[in-house]
Write a protein that holds these residues in place. Sequence first.
Motif, PDB file in Angstrom:
ATOM      1  N   ARG A  74      13.035  12.850  10.325  1.00  0.00           N
ATOM      2  CA  ARG A  74      13.083  14.093  11.086  1.00  0.00           C
ATOM      3  C   ARG A  74      11.758  14.839  11.069  1.00  0.00           C
ATOM      4  N   TYR A  75      11.041  14.819   9.945  1.00  0.00           N
ATOM      5  CA  TYR A  75       9.893  15.724   9.797  1.00  0.00           C
ATOM      6  C   TYR A  75       8.553  15.026   9.579  1.00  0.00           C
ATOM      7  N   SER A  76       8.525  13.713   9.430  1.00  0.00           N
ATOM      8  CA  SER A  76       7.247  13.107   9.026  1.00  0.00           C
ATOM      9  C   SER A  76       6.945  11.821   9.792  1.00  0.00           C
ATOM     10  N   PHE A  77       7.242  11.819  11.064  1.00  0.00           N
ATOM     11  CA  PHE A  77       6.962  10.645  11.901  1.00  0.00           C
ATOM     12  C   PHE A  77       7.488   9.363  11.265  1.00  0.00           C
ATOM     13  N   ASP A  78       8.601   9.484  10.584  1.00  0.00           N
ATOM     14  CA  ASP A  78       9.282   8.326  10.003  1.00  0.00           C
ATOM     15  C   ASP A  78       8.478   7.618   8.916  1.00  0.00           C
ATOM     16  N   GLU A  79       7.596   8.335   8.272  1.00  0.00           N
ATOM     17  CA  GLU A  79       6.792   7.689   7.218  1.00  0.00           C
ATOM     18  C   GLU A  79       7.002   8.312   5.853  1.00  0.00           C
ATOM     19  N   LEU A  80       6.963   7.439   4.861  1.00  0.00           N
ATOM     20  CA  LEU A  80       7.061   7.834   3.460  1.00  0.00           C
ATOM     21  C   LEU A  80       5.998   7.094   2.672  1.00  0.00           C
ATOM     22  N   ARG A  81       5.634   7.644   1.542  1.00  0.00           N
ATOM     23  CA  ARG A  81       4.712   6.939   0.653  1.00  0.00           C
ATOM     24  C   ARG A  81       5.235   7.003  -0.782  1.00  0.00           C
ATOM     25  N   ALA A  82       4.921   5.959  -1.541  1.00  0.00           N
ATOM     26  CA  ALA A  82       5.161   5.987  -2.982  1.00  0.00           C
ATOM     27  C   ALA A  82       3.803   6.169  -3.646  1.00  0.00           C
ATOM     28  N   THR A  83       3.761   6.853  -4.772  1.00  0.00           N
ATOM     29  CA  THR A  83       2.479   7.091  -5.439  1.00  0.00           C
ATOM     30  C   THR A  83       2.439   6.385  -6.789  1.00  0.00           C
ATOM     31  N   HIS A  84       1.224   6.165  -7.283  1.00  0.00           N
ATOM     32  CA  HIS A  84       1.124   5.480  -8.572  1.00  0.00           C
ATOM     33  C   HIS A  84       1.580   6.379  -9.718  1.00  0.00           C
ATOM     34  N   ALA A  85       1.732   7.666  -9.440  1.00  0.00           N
ATOM     35  CA  ALA A  85       2.253   8.562 -10.477  1.00  0.00           C
ATOM     36  C   ALA A  85       3.784   8.645 -10.407  1.00  0.00           C
ATOM     37  N   GLN A  86       4.391   7.709  -9.716  1.00  0.00           N
ATOM     38  CA  GLN A  86       5.852   7.605  -9.641  1.00  0.00           C
ATOM     39  C   GLN A  86       6.502   8.763  -8.898  1.00  0.00           C
ATOM     40  N   ASN A  87       5.817   9.257  -7.879  1.00  0.00           N
ATOM     41  CA  ASN A  87       6.397  10.268  -7.009  1.00  0.00           C
ATOM     42  C   ASN A  87       6.430   9.735  -5.579  1.00  0.00           C
ATOM     43  N   LEU A  88       6.973  10.544  -4.656  1.00  0.00           N
ATOM     44  CA  LEU A  88       7.000  10.165  -3.245  1.00  0.00           C
ATOM     45  C   LEU A  88       6.238  11.185  -2.415  1.00  0.00           C
ATOM     46  N   VAL A  89       5.901  10.777  -1.195  1.00  0.00           N
ATOM     47  CA  VAL A  89       5.136  11.647  -0.312  1.00  0.00           C
ATOM     48  C   VAL A  89       5.715  11.578   1.098  1.00  0.00           C
ATOM     49  N   LEU A  90       5.830  12.762   1.724  1.00  0.00           N
ATOM     50  CA  LEU A  90       6.058  12.833   3.171  1.00  0.00           C
ATOM     51  C   LEU A  90       4.689  13.158   3.757  1.00  0.00           C
ATOM     52  N   PRO A  91       4.045  12.181   4.412  1.00  0.00           N
ATOM     53  CA  PRO A  91       2.617  12.381   4.709  1.00  0.00           C
ATOM     54  C   PRO A  91       2.303  13.339   5.859  1.00  0.00           C
ATOM     55  N   HIS A  92       3.212  13.511   6.812  1.00  0.00           N
ATOM     56  CA  HIS A  92       2.815  14.290   8.001  1.00  0.00           C
ATOM     57  C   HIS A  92       3.865  15.338   8.364  1.00  0.00           C
ATOM     58  N   VAL A  93       3.894  16.447   7.642  1.00  0.00           N
ATOM     59  CA  VAL A  93       4.911  17.474   7.901  1.00  0.00           C
ATOM     60  C   VAL A  93       4.266  18.705   8.560  1.00  0.00           C
ATOM     61  N   ARG A  94       4.893  19.213   9.633  1.00  0.00           N
ATOM     62  CA  ARG A  94       4.383  20.441  10.248  1.00  0.00           C
ATOM     63  C   ARG A  94       4.536  21.581   9.249  1.00  0.00           C
ATOM     64  N   LYS A  95       3.529  22.425   9.171  1.00  0.00           N
ATOM     65  CA  LYS A  95       3.621  23.544   8.220  1.00  0.00           C
ATOM     66  C   LYS A  95       4.860  24.398   8.511  1.00  0.00           C
ATOM     67  N   TYR A  98       0.823  -1.223   0.000  1.00  0.00           N
ATOM     68  CA  TYR A  98       0.000   0.000   0.000  1.00  0.00           C
ATOM     69  C   TYR A  98       0.853   1.267   0.000  1.00  0.00           C
ATOM     70  N   GLY A  99       2.031   1.193  -0.586  1.00  0.00           N
ATOM     71  CA  GLY A  99       2.852   2.380  -0.808  1.00  0.00           C
ATOM     72  C   GLY A  99       3.468   3.003   0.428  1.00  0.00           C
ATOM     73  N   THR A 100       3.421   2.319   1.565  1.00  0.00           N
ATOM     74  CA  THR A 100       3.932   2.906   2.816  1.00  0.00           C
ATOM     75  C   THR A 100       5.299   2.332   3.176  1.00  0.00           C
ATOM     76  N   LEU A 101       6.252   3.200   3.494  1.00  0.00           N
ATOM     77  CA  LEU A 101       7.539   2.698   3.994  1.00  0.00           C
ATOM     78  C   LEU A 101       8.157   3.665   4.989  1.00  0.00           C
ATOM     79  N   ASN A 102       9.114   3.169   5.767  1.00  0.00           N
ATOM     80  CA  ASN A 102       9.768   4.023   6.765  1.00  0.00           C
ATOM     81  C   ASN A 102      11.212   4.307   6.346  1.00  0.00           C
ATOM     82  N   SER A 103      11.905   5.090   7.162  1.00  0.00           N
ATOM     83  CA  SER A 103      13.242   5.545   6.769  1.00  0.00           C
ATOM     84  C   SER A 103      14.226   4.373   6.719  1.00  0.00           C
TER      85      SER A 103
END
Lengths: 164, 544
Positions: B360-381, B60-65
């Motif tokens: 450091r900035y996203s509770f150790d979570e990353l995502r991959a997207t079906h459009a071949q990009n990455l996501v940092l899901p939880h970043v403080r503004k 489901y596109g979820t991975l950690n550091s």
Amino acid sequence: MADSPSAGGPGGGPGTLEPTPGGERDWLRFRDDSAPDEPAVSLDAFLDQSNAGSVRIEAGDDVRHLAPHLERLRLVEIDFPKFRDGRGFSSARVLREMGYDGEIKATGEVLVDLIYFMRRCGFDSFAPDVPLDRADVESVLNRYPHVYQHAADGAVPIWQLRHG
Amino acid sequence: MYKYDQYDQAMVSARVADFRDQTRRRLEGKMTDDQFKPLRLKNGLYLQLHAYMLRVAIPYGTLNSRQMRKLAHIARTYDRGYGHFTTRQNIQYNWIKLEDAPDILAELATVEMHAIQTSGESIRNISADQYAGAAADEIIDPRPWAEMIRQMTTFMPEFSYLPRKFKIAVIAAETDRAALRWHDCALRIVRNEAGKIGFEVFAGGGMGRTPFIAYKIRDFLPTGQILSYLQAILRVWNRNARRDNIHKQRMKILVHELGEDEFRRQVEEEFQHFLALGEDFPQAEYDRIAAYFAPPPFETGLSEEIDRSDPDFALWVDQQVAAHKAPGYAIVNISLKPIGQIPGDISAEQMELVADLAERYSFDELRATHAQNLVLPHVRKEDLHAVWTALHEAGLGEANLDLVTDIIACPGLDYCSLANARSIPVAQKIAERFADAERQKDLGELKIKISGCINACGHHHAGHIGILGVDRKGTENYQLLLGGSGDEETSQAKITGPGFDEAGIVDAVERAVERYREIREPGERFLDTYRRVGMDGFKEAIYG
Ligand code: HEM
Ligand code: SF4
């Protein structure tokens, strides 16, 4: 074709045995009862002949037709014309779900790496076209310590182990 | 994020041993290549033009550091220092040696990763909304069900040799970010009138040579019955699909041939049967899994302010940042489409940087997207500027999400043995043509998707503008398609007319885009204009 031809054939290399369908000491038969010796007939013939006890299921046959006749059934041979044709896996499992507890034998292109999954689907004997290496079969059968889901082998799935 | 327990770990480790043994038997000549092929495919190992390719699952596109750092390590140690994120949230390595594959799987197993069922005729990695657990518009995090489905579908004995691949996607928002209806089976979590959640179920979608958009076969399925329902679908397909022609064995063909109603009837009948067998995981197992997906400890009282005084940063924020459900937080999209680069490619160093940022900035979570990009899901503004600065310095600061240069492209003739034409150079040339930031912004959302042959790995059927590489008397030729979409209003792109050569296709795309600019009404995206005026509104501009 399947495993190295040089290791195959009757009296082949060490660790290689020619399966002898129906033989009591057949290491590819996982049952205690004696093997039925009556030849298996086609599904149509079986449904026509009220006394037949063994049936051969081709990949496209619907085993649910056997539901009314489970009483007299002792052997179901399920054929794998090509190893890539996975219909036979469902056929075996459906038979077990119907409550059939006689022999289910896989015939045709039965490969080492399939046997583990076939066992889980309810197959309990194997007559591969090309002989298998016994050590390889044993290693494949014992590879996985657990299973993730129910099948026809009574194995307790991981989710059940987790919750007692 | 989900964590393996001793059972999950034992299964993945056993798989490594299994594959090591299979590889040994192949290298010893105990198996023909023909017999080895499906086994290696079920471990994600493809033979490409120049080398083996290994596809690693990112459930489901979820991975950690830690996982991302391992992916970087593998890129550096066993490949040429980079990896390629795919359209199904997986990562591929293009230069793998067969002898190394078991060691790579062993390395992956140390970080709870694997390549199980990432290709071949199997139930593939489950894909999901890349914003799951973060999106402002979702009903609930869909990943616990995706994980349940992952477990149930791992080494499923009855479906050891499915007629073809089987792809599942799960989302829980109105907005479809996962190309749901292009999947064999797709699940969308909805809430019914009684306030209960359940799945809307779609079946029979798929791209390839005969594209079909999935039909809705269930309006509402109680969530606790999903595993029975999926098995019912799989069994109906496994028992009834053709086996005589590999191009007609996908489930979409069966659904189409039986008709939506008859397929549904058969599934419902088999479903009742599975329900009685007690195949569904109990509530306690759902609860156990869901606990891993509990929201991270979001801080409260954070500022909503973003300092936009740096114009480059402001541009990036406008394009790459999406609304988060927690106040003071944002979702950051990392573009893997720098102008002129290979879509989806990322170097080991960049992977490590992204891993650092996640930690450091996203509770150790990353995502991959079906459009071949990455996501940092939880970043403080308040951290956005620091994140942008680091990305920018690493060459990952492109601000082009969903714009004309955010192109999906398959590996094409540069890597793939099935290709008719190259995809990557076409993507690069189009991106260069439209590189100007003002121009991209003016054109707005515009999704270009490129495949090097009819297998459609590059999703050309779903492109607002699709490009399909074909072989025309031995030379590479490209067909242009318009009007596809993978969002909640899914549609299939249509061919404009005769094809173009490589230079010609870039010009043709530009003519289509310019035509849109001429005739668009205020607020219309390219796709909206196409839907309003149809192919006729574009044809003359394209062919003159
Ligand atoms: C380079 C080696 C590759 C080979 C040999 C390959 C082969 C194929 C084939 C034969 C199909 C058609 C399947 C069918 O119609 O049933 C297909 C579809 C697909 N592939 Fe690939 N592929 C490769 C790489 C990729 C890559 C790199 C991606 C992602 C970027 C990808 C994503 C997909 C997707 C999304 C589909 C469409 C699925 C569908 O039909 O629903 N493939 N691939
Ligand atoms: S679309 Fe064709 S060329 Fe592109 S990766 Fe898939 S099979 Fe290869």
